[in-house]
Structures are given as C-alpha cells and as structure tokens.
Design a protein around this motif. Structure first.
Motif, mmCIF file in Angstrom:
data_model
loop_
_atom_site.group_PDB
_atom_site.id
_atom_site.type_symbol
_atom_site.label_atom_id
_atom_site.label_comp_id
_atom_site.label_asym_id
_atom_site.label_seq_id
_atom_site.Cartn_x
_atom_site.Cartn_y
_atom_site.Cartn_z
ATOM 1 N N ASN A 105 6.379 70.704 -6.421
ATOM 2 C CA ASN A 105 7.032 70.103 -7.577
ATOM 3 C C ASN A 105 6.046 70.026 -8.738
ATOM 4 O OD1 ASN A 105 8.960 68.887 -9.123
ATOM 5 N ND2 ASN A 105 9.101 67.015 -7.925
ATOM 6 N N GLY A 106 6.580 69.801 -9.936
ATOM 7 C CA GLY A 106 5.727 69.525 -11.074
ATOM 8 C C GLY A 106 5.537 70.650 -12.062
ATOM 9 N N ALA A 107 6.407 71.690 -12.045
ATOM 10 C CA ALA A 107 6.303 72.782 -13.019
ATOM 11 C C ALA A 107 7.011 72.361 -14.303
ATOM 12 C CB ALA A 107 6.915 74.068 -12.455
ATOM 13 N N TRP A 108 6.292 71.605 -15.122
ATOM 14 C CA TRP A 108 6.894 71.009 -16.304
ATOM 15 C C TRP A 108 6.809 71.962 -17.503
ATOM 16 C CZ3 TRP A 108 5.017 65.188 -15.960
ATOM 17 C CH2 TRP A 108 5.636 64.599 -14.852
ATOM 18 N N ALA A 109 7.045 71.425 -18.704
ATOM 19 C CA ALA A 109 7.273 72.219 -19.922
ATOM 20 C C ALA A 109 6.145 73.208 -20.240
ATOM 21 C CB ALA A 109 7.463 71.281 -21.108
ATOM 22 N N PRO A 110 6.462 74.511 -20.346
ATOM 23 C CA PRO A 110 5.470 75.544 -20.655
ATOM 24 C C PRO A 110 5.586 76.018 -22.106
ATOM 25 C CG PRO A 110 7.417 76.613 -19.829
ATOM 26 C CD PRO A 110 7.763 75.141 -19.976
ATOM 27 N N GLN A 111 4.649 76.826 -22.523
ATOM 28 C CA GLN A 111 4.822 77.656 -23.719
ATOM 29 C C GLN A 111 4.016 78.938 -23.531
ATOM 30 O OE1 GLN A 111 4.365 75.840 -27.614
ATOM 31 N NE2 GLN A 111 4.609 77.794 -28.665
ATOM 32 N N VAL A 112 4.534 80.036 -24.083
ATOM 33 C CA VAL A 112 3.933 81.358 -23.915
ATOM 34 C C VAL A 112 3.674 81.958 -25.291
ATOM 35 C CG1 VAL A 112 4.250 83.680 -22.962
ATOM 36 C CG2 VAL A 112 5.125 81.684 -21.721
ATOM 37 N N ILE A 113 2.568 82.677 -25.404
ATOM 38 C CA ILE A 113 2.250 83.367 -26.650
ATOM 39 C C ILE A 113 1.627 84.717 -26.320
ATOM 40 C CG2 ILE A 113 -0.119 82.516 -26.969
ATOM 41 C CD1 ILE A 113 0.693 82.013 -29.948
ATOM 42 N N GLU A 114 1.826 85.683 -27.200
ATOM 43 C CA GLU A 114 1.238 87.019 -27.013
ATOM 44 C C GLU A 114 0.081 87.197 -27.987
ATOM 45 O OE1 GLU A 114 0.463 91.171 -28.069
ATOM 46 O OE2 GLU A 114 1.457 89.696 -29.364
ATOM 47 N N ARG A 115 -1.006 87.795 -27.483
ATOM 48 C CA ARG A 115 -2.139 88.111 -28.358
ATOM 49 C C ARG A 115 -2.837 89.358 -27.846
ATOM 50 N NH1 ARG A 115 -6.396 83.940 -31.134
ATOM 51 N NH2 ARG A 115 -7.120 85.428 -32.693
ATOM 52 N N ASP A 116 -2.965 90.336 -28.726
ATOM 53 C CA ASP A 116 -3.682 91.578 -28.413
ATOM 54 C C ASP A 116 -3.156 92.235 -27.133
ATOM 55 O OD1 ASP A 116 -5.271 91.180 -30.666
ATOM 56 O OD2 ASP A 116 -6.785 90.057 -29.534
ATOM 57 N N GLY A 117 -1.827 92.211 -26.975
ATOM 58 C CA GLY A 117 -1.222 92.886 -25.840
ATOM 59 C C GLY A 117 -1.196 92.096 -24.546
ATOM 60 N N LYS A 118 -1.740 90.887 -24.550
ATOM 61 C CA LYS A 118 -1.720 90.024 -23.373
ATOM 62 C C LYS A 118 -0.777 88.847 -23.629
ATOM 63 C CE LYS A 118 -5.013 92.082 -20.911
ATOM 64 N NZ LYS A 118 -4.787 92.656 -19.564
ATOM 65 N N TRP A 119 -0.126 88.388 -22.553
ATOM 66 C CA TRP A 119 0.783 87.267 -22.635
ATOM 67 C C TRP A 119 0.167 86.080 -21.911
ATOM 68 C CZ3 TRP A 119 5.933 87.663 -24.738
ATOM 69 C CH2 TRP A 119 6.193 88.920 -25.310
ATOM 70 N N TYR A 120 0.065 84.945 -22.619
ATOM 71 C CA TYR A 120 -0.601 83.756 -22.091
ATOM 72 C C TYR A 120 0.424 82.646 -21.894
ATOM 73 C CZ TYR A 120 -4.784 86.254 -23.574
ATOM 74 O OH TYR A 120 -5.763 87.198 -23.737
ATOM 75 N N LEU A 121 0.536 82.163 -20.670
ATOM 76 C CA LEU A 121 1.469 81.095 -20.322
ATOM 77 C C LEU A 121 0.670 79.825 -20.057
ATOM 78 C CD1 LEU A 121 4.494 81.336 -17.899
ATOM 79 C CD2 LEU A 121 2.926 79.394 -17.777
ATOM 80 N N TYR A 122 0.926 78.793 -20.864
ATOM 81 C CA TYR A 122 0.272 77.496 -20.705
ATOM 82 C C TYR A 122 1.284 76.529 -20.091
ATOM 83 C CZ TYR A 122 -2.992 79.678 -23.913
ATOM 84 O OH TYR A 122 -3.871 80.556 -24.509
ATOM 85 N N ALA A 123 0.892 75.857 -19.027
ATOM 86 C CA ALA A 123 1.847 75.018 -18.318
ATOM 87 C C ALA A 123 1.143 73.815 -17.706
ATOM 88 C CB ALA A 123 2.551 75.816 -17.221
ATOM 89 N N PRO A 124 1.814 72.670 -17.714
ATOM 90 C CA PRO A 124 1.264 71.491 -17.034
ATOM 91 C C PRO A 124 1.640 71.530 -15.567
ATOM 92 C CG PRO A 124 3.287 70.898 -18.152
ATOM 93 C CD PRO A 124 3.073 72.373 -18.406
ATOM 94 N N VAL A 125 0.713 71.129 -14.728
ATOM 95 C CA VAL A 125 0.980 70.985 -13.307
ATOM 96 C C VAL A 125 0.829 69.497 -13.015
ATOM 97 C CG1 VAL A 125 0.278 71.632 -10.977
ATOM 98 C CG2 VAL A 125 0.131 73.295 -12.838
ATOM 99 N N GLN A 126 1.932 68.844 -12.760
ATOM 100 C CA GLN A 126 2.008 67.390 -12.717
ATOM 101 C C GLN A 126 0.831 66.760 -11.990
ATOM 102 O OE1 GLN A 126 5.260 65.909 -10.462
ATOM 103 N NE2 GLN A 126 5.058 63.821 -11.177
#
Length: 355
Positions: A105-126
């Motif tokens: 459990n604990g996959a809370w609100a994420p956000q993703v951004i692309e930079r220089d062809g890479k995709w970065y997913l930032y996410a809290p783990v409760q």
C-alpha cells in the motif's frame, strides 16, 4: 436512382469534413478508480498519469499499489494503458514500518516529467519519503536509479513527504515541491535524480506558511490534525501542490483545508515564490480530498481534479475528471464549476487510428 446515390455521396463527404461533435464525459476513466491527476504534454499528446485506488482492500483506507497512465490527443477520446509503475519498483520500500508493508500500500500522488528523452516519475511511498523512477518512454519500464528515497521522510512525519510536483523553468532549472502540512521545495540538478544542497537546510527550503502566502484557514484549525505528531495549520494550504507558469506569472495550485478539501492557488515571481494567495479555484467535491493538475494543451488550459462520481465511489475510491481553466486579464484564476460533460474536443478523431 443515380441522382439519389450521388446526393448521398455528397452528404457523406460533407459530414466527413466536419469537426467531431462529441464531448468528453467526466470522470475521464470509467473502468477503474483513479486519483491525484498528473497531466503533461509531449509532442502533441496529453499524458495523464495518476494514482490508482484499488476496487477492494481495507475498508475506509487508501488502498493504492501502482500508478496508471491514459493518453489523449483531443480531450475526448482516451487510451488507457493500465499500470506503468508500482511500489515494487522501489526495493527500499519493502521494510515494514508500524505493521505497514511498503509493497502492499501507499502509492500516493505522483508526477512525471520528460527531459532530454528520459521520463522521470516522482512518487511518495507512504511513510518512506519520495522516490524517483526513470524510463526511456512514458510506458516504461521504470527503474530506480538511486536505490533510495530522493526526499527522505523528515520533521513533519508520515504525511510531510508526499504529493511531489516537478517543474522546469524557461532557463532549464528544475524544481521539486511537496508537503502536508508544510510546503517544501528543492532545486533539482540537471540529472533530475539529485538536488542542489547549497541552499536552505541541506538544500531543502521550507516555504513561509503565512496567510498572505497561502490564505486563511476557515474555520481555523484549533484541534490539531490526525498526524502522528499533531500540528496546527495556520493557512488554507493542506497538500497537493502543483507548479505552473502562465505568461510571466508563476502559480502554485494546491488542495486546501479544512476537510473536505477545496482547490486554491497562489502566485509569485518565481517557482519558489514568494507566494501571494489568490483565492479558491474549486469548491469541495464528493471526495473529501482533491488534487489539482494544470496543463496547457492545444491552445487551452485545463484543470484536472478528482471526485467520487463513479458508482461505488467514495473518499477512498476516487475518479479523475477535467474541465477548462480560464483566467482574468490580470492573471487571476476564475472559479471552475465541475461539469458532467467535460471539455469540448480540440481535434478531430482519425477513424483509421486505433483508440
């Protein structure tokens, strides 16, 4: 007979050239419960990353194990891809804390951004801080490049290291902000998986939690919170920050308290503020939480949010919706009235493309 056949062909030709007269339907995704929308645009496609409320699980609790993705090119027709990353991508989250299994459990609100062809997913783990995953494309596979939290849990306790928002300014400087009940931020390095430690407290800045910056809490918080270490909240800021820029003005959208949450906003000269409170963007909806996601797409601006509108929905089974966001000439934000229909299409559907 020939004349009738010819007329039918002319009519079909005219109809084929007209824009699609269809409209979106809120909530956007109707085959699963989704929450915490994180829209982003890349090469003419809008990518909607979100958290995922499980259909079954512990009653009256968040049951969230993965993050999901849907896309659109016209704001009406959506393609679902299901889970693109999960808690299991963070090996360091496996350790149990107070009986909680990080893989469960604990996959809370994420956000993703692309930079220089890479995709970065930032996410809290409760309970464990904020992690970062990296992929070569939005569908993944996503991998953990640092094998530890990017932002560790800190003074605020369980809920403070949640709800990351990521933004890259016109000069290429990237920012990460987060927090409940406080608002924190760092300047990310260009590698997007580390941050500048030369400012603030080891690189982490705590934003002033003032009424001028974040609005007055109404009614005021006099009873503390349900956090492990109760803390009074002096402003309307609750959680769910979202950084956005329009013209020369930076915006901080956020979920505001008290519960049930509304959506509010502040403005400032930089992505780090100083912030000046602007007002309410959306009044409380059918779920006791909300989460803003603001993005420009094909000449319009959209506010993504969540509610409990699907059958069986409640505060722990939420659904992402979207409506157009409009601004006044002075840059202030107009209050959004949620609709069942959603926004009008911004492109025509290619009948030869699978959706």
């Amino acid at each position: 007979m020939k004349k009738t056949h010819r007329s039918a062909l002319v009519l079909l030709s005219i109809l084929a050239s007209l824009p699609a007269a269809s409209f979106a339907l809120n909530p956007i995704i109707q085959t699963m419960y989704t929450a915490d929308p994180a829209p982003m645009v890349n090469k003419g496609t809008l990518y909607l990353f979100s958290s995922h409320d499980q259909d079954v699980g512990e009653k009256n609790n968040f049951n969230m194990k993965d993050w999901v993705l849907a896309t659109t090119t016209d704001m009406v027709n959506w393609t679902q891809y299901g889970a693109i990353a999960s808690l299991r991508d963070f090996a360091w989250a496996a350790k149990e804390i107070s009986g909680w299994d990080g893989f469960d459990n604990g996959a809370w609100a994420p956000q993703v951004i692309e930079r220089d062809g890479k995709w970065y997913l930032y996410a809290p783990v409760q309970g464990r801080g904020i992690g970062v995953l990296v992929a070569d494309n939005p569908l993944g596979p996503y991998t953990d490049p640092i094998k530890k939290p990017l932002i560790a849990g800190h003074a605020g306790g369980l809920y403070d290291s949640i709800d990351p928002t990521v933004y890259i300014d016109d000069k290429g400087q990237a920012y990460l902000a987060w927090g409940n009940p406080n608002l924190w931020s760092v300047k990310l390095n260009k590698d997007m998986i580390s941050y500048d430690t030369s400012v603030g407290e080891n690189g982490i800045i705590r934003h002033p939690m003032t009424v001028k910056a974040l609005g007055e809490r109404n009614p005021p918080d006099t009873q503390g919170t349900t956090l492990p270490k109760p803390a009074l909240r002096g402003t309307s800021y609750e959680e769910g920050p979202w950084l956005y820029k329009r013209k020369n003005l930076n915006y901080l959208f956020f979920a505001g308290g008290p519960i049930p949450e509304h959506l509010g906003y502040s403005t400032g000269p930089t992505p780090e503020g100083p912030w000046t409170y602007g007002g309410v963007v959306m009044n409380p909806q059918s779920a006791f939480t909300n989460h803003p996601g603001v993005v420009d797409f094909k000449g319009k601006t959209y506010l993504f949010y969540h509610n409990a509108a699907l059958p069986g929905g409640d505060g722990f089974k939420r659904s992402v919706a979207v409506d157009e966001l409009k601004f006044n000439p002075d840059g202030s934000v107009r209050t959004v009235q949620p609709t069942r229909e959603g926004p009008a299409p911004v492109a025509t559907l290619d009948p030869y493309q699978r959706v």
